[in-house]
Design an enzyme around this catalytic site. Structure first.
Site, PDB file in Angstrom:
ATOM      1  N   ASN A 102       0.824  -1.213   0.000  1.00 52.68           N
ATOM      2  CA  ASN A 102       0.000   0.000   0.000  1.00 52.68           C
ATOM      3  C   ASN A 102       0.856   1.260   0.000  1.00 52.68           C
ATOM      4  OD1 ASN A 102      -2.071  -1.771   0.087  1.00 52.68           O
ATOM      5  ND2 ASN A 102      -2.577  -1.453   2.251  1.00 52.68           N
ATOM      6  N   HIS A 119       5.705  -0.669  -2.816  1.00 49.95           N
ATOM      7  CA  HIS A 119       5.247   0.111  -3.966  1.00 49.95           C
ATOM      8  C   HIS A 119       5.331   1.621  -3.723  1.00 49.95           C
ATOM      9  CE1 HIS A 119       2.844  -3.598  -5.586  1.00 49.95           C
ATOM     10  NE2 HIS A 119       4.131  -3.647  -5.858  1.00 49.95           N
ATOM     11  N   CYS A 130      15.433  14.661 -11.703  1.00 51.38           N
ATOM     12  CA  CYS A 130      16.682  14.409 -10.960  1.00 51.38           C
ATOM     13  C   CYS A 130      16.481  13.459  -9.783  1.00 51.38           C
ATOM     14  CB  CYS A 130      17.309  15.731 -10.491  1.00 51.38           C
ATOM     15  SG  CYS A 130      16.460  16.500  -9.099  1.00 51.38           S
TER      16      CYS A 130
HETATM   17  P1  OAD Z   1      -6.308  -5.597  -5.095  1.00 48.74           P
HETATM   18  O1  OAD Z   1      -7.364  -4.573  -5.315  1.00 48.74           O
HETATM   19  O2  OAD Z   1      -5.777  -6.298  -6.291  1.00 48.74           O
HETATM   20  O3  OAD Z   1      -6.850  -6.713  -4.096  1.00 48.74           O
HETATM   21  C1  OAD Z   1      -7.492  -6.367  -2.891  1.00 48.74           C
HETATM   22  C2  OAD Z   1      -7.839  -7.658  -2.167  1.00 48.74           C
HETATM   23  O4  OAD Z   1      -8.387  -7.311  -0.920  1.00 48.74           O
HETATM   24  C3  OAD Z   1      -8.864  -8.544  -2.897  1.00 48.74           C
HETATM   25  O5  OAD Z   1      -8.373  -9.880  -2.903  1.00 48.74           O
HETATM   26  C4  OAD Z   1     -10.138  -8.406  -2.034  1.00 48.74           C
HETATM   27  O6  OAD Z   1     -10.885  -9.618  -2.001  1.00 48.74           O
HETATM   28  C5  OAD Z   1      -9.522  -8.117  -0.672  1.00 48.74           C
HETATM   29  N1  OAD Z   1     -10.377  -7.335   0.246  1.00 48.74           N
HETATM   30  C6  OAD Z   1     -11.189  -6.283  -0.051  1.00 48.74           C
HETATM   31  N2  OAD Z   1     -11.729  -5.777   1.073  1.00 48.74           N
HETATM   32  C7  OAD Z   1     -11.263  -6.534   2.103  1.00 48.74           C
HETATM   33  C8  OAD Z   1     -11.449  -6.510   3.506  1.00 48.74           C
HETATM   34  N3  OAD Z   1     -12.234  -5.604   4.115  1.00 48.74           N
HETATM   35  N4  OAD Z   1     -10.814  -7.441   4.252  1.00 48.74           N
HETATM   36  C9  OAD Z   1     -10.011  -8.375   3.676  1.00 48.74           C
HETATM   37  N5  OAD Z   1      -9.801  -8.448   2.348  1.00 48.74           N
HETATM   38  C10 OAD Z   1     -10.397  -7.536   1.575  1.00 48.74           C
HETATM   39  O7  OAD Z   1      -5.155  -4.880  -4.247  1.00 48.74           O
HETATM   40  P2  OAD Z   1      -3.642  -5.351  -4.058  1.00 48.74           P
HETATM   41  O8  OAD Z   1      -3.539  -6.813  -3.973  1.00 48.74           O
HETATM   42  O9  OAD Z   1      -3.092  -4.531  -2.954  1.00 48.74           O
HETATM   43  O10 OAD Z   1       0.205  -1.522  -7.348  1.00 48.74           O
HETATM   44  O11 OAD Z   1      -3.009  -4.861  -5.426  1.00 48.74           O
HETATM   45  C11 OAD Z   1      -1.645  -5.037  -5.652  1.00 48.74           C
HETATM   46  C12 OAD Z   1      -1.097  -3.858  -6.414  1.00 48.74           C
HETATM   47  O12 OAD Z   1      -1.873  -3.659  -7.614  1.00 48.74           O
HETATM   48  C13 OAD Z   1      -1.201  -2.531  -5.702  1.00 48.74           C
HETATM   49  O13 OAD Z   1      -0.156  -2.301  -4.788  1.00 48.74           O
HETATM   50  C14 OAD Z   1      -1.139  -1.548  -6.835  1.00 48.74           C
HETATM   51  C15 OAD Z   1      -2.066  -2.224  -7.826  1.00 48.74           C
HETATM   52  O14 OAD Z   1      -1.810  -1.937  -9.168  1.00 48.74           O
HETATM   53  C16 OAD Z   1       0.851  -0.365  -7.496  1.00 48.74           C
HETATM   54  O15 OAD Z   1       0.336   0.703  -7.219  1.00 48.74           O
HETATM   55  C17 OAD Z   1       2.237  -0.505  -8.013  1.00 48.74           C
END
Ligand code: OAD
Length: 253
Positions: A102, A119, A130
């Site tokens: 996050n 990230h 720069c």
């Molecule tokens: P995602 O949006 O891909 O996944 C979020 C996950 O959280 C899903 O599996 C949901 O089921 C789960 N979820 C949602 N609400 C929840 C809750 N209240 N309790 C438990 N689980 C819950 O987000 P990330 O996996 O963080 O990259 O995504 C990875 C990366 O993709 C991010 O860091 C970002 C994005 O592109 C960059 O910014 C480089």
């Protein structure tokens, strides 16, 4: 025995715990995830227009305005019971390494020190040209409507445009952070993977590395995860309920 109890027992025994978080851990603070079906950012916005260096070169004001909108959302948000329970866990296990994908600062505001941000961060912008850090970000940003363009500030040293301090698609992750995360995954005995879809690499290697190194791995997510090993467990539900429930089952609350 329920998976919750098995993971709570592993927690009580753990010498080194790794907590690996994604957008789902901040969802209950009102921060949108990326891939949830209705509310995910990548359902509503095109990452190719907003989250690449080419996009910033093409239209810096569009990209900067979008990240300022996200930063304003984060500054308004508060840590939720999942962030607070993770900070509390550190008081009970001999070693805890917190690795997050996050770009918000809700773990820090919940009291977790030394968070490894794979990230980057919305709160650490730098010069696009720069690379020097830019330290004059407004503490209280105007709240731009989503999609509103805002010209990025200029670097105080070279005059280049200031960019958000996040990792964009096609960019390398911060090397030291990645190395620390991989080393922690290889040496931990329990890893909690909380609120991540696990589809973005190389970050998504972290839980697999822990599993391959012999650790117990628990996936805490609103969606079920199909385990590939007897040491892998799926706890299904909101992180804001399940992480405090784990603390309670471990007898620490
Ligand atoms: P995602 O949006 O891909 O996944 C979020 C996950 O959280 C899903 O599996 C949901 O089921 C789960 N979820 C949602 N609400 C929840 C809750 N209240 N309790 C438990 N689980 C819950 O987000 P990330 O996996 O963080 O990259 O995504 C990875 C990366 O993709 C991010 O860091 C970002 C994005 O592109 C960059 O910014 C480089």
């Amino acid at each position: 025995m329920s998976d919750l109890q098995i993971v709570a027992d592993a927690l009580r025994r753990a010498r080194h715990l790794v907590v690996f978080t994604g957008a789902g851990v901040s969802a209950e603070s009102g921060i949108p995830t990326f891939r949830d079906a209705l509310s995910g950012l990548w359902q509503r916005f095109d990452p190719g227009e907003l989250a690449t260096a080419a996009a910033f070169r093409r239209d810096p004001a569009l990209v900067w305005g979008w990240y300022e909108w996200r930063r304003a959302q984060v500054l308004k948000a508060r840590p939720n019971p999942a962030h607070l329970a993770i900070a509390e866990l550190a008081r009970h296990v001999p070693q805890l390494t917190l690795v997050t994908q996050n770009v918000d600062d809700l773990h820090e505001r919940a009291g977790s020190p030394a968070v490894i941000h794979l990230h980057g961060s919305l709160h650490q912008p730098r010069c696009f040209d720069c690379q020097r850090p830019f330290t004059r970000l407004a503490a209280d940003p105007q709240e731009p409507a989503k999609g509103r363009r805002i010209e990025p500030p200029r670097c105080l040293q070279c005059g280049g445009p200031v960019r958000p301090g996040v990792v964009w698609f096609g960019e390398m992750l911060p090397e030291q952070a990645l190395q620390q995360a991989f080393a922690a995954a290889e040496s931990c005995d329990l890893l909690l993977s909380i609120g991540t879809s696990g589809v973005v690499y190389p970050a998504a290697h972290v839980p697999q590395l822990a599993l391959d190194s012999g650790a117990v791995v628990a996936h805490i997510n609103q969606q079920a995860f199909a385990p590939n090993s007897p040491r892998e467990h799926s706890l299904v539900g909101p992180a804001g309920e399940l992480v405090p429930a784990l603390l309670q089952r471990a007898g620490w609350q």
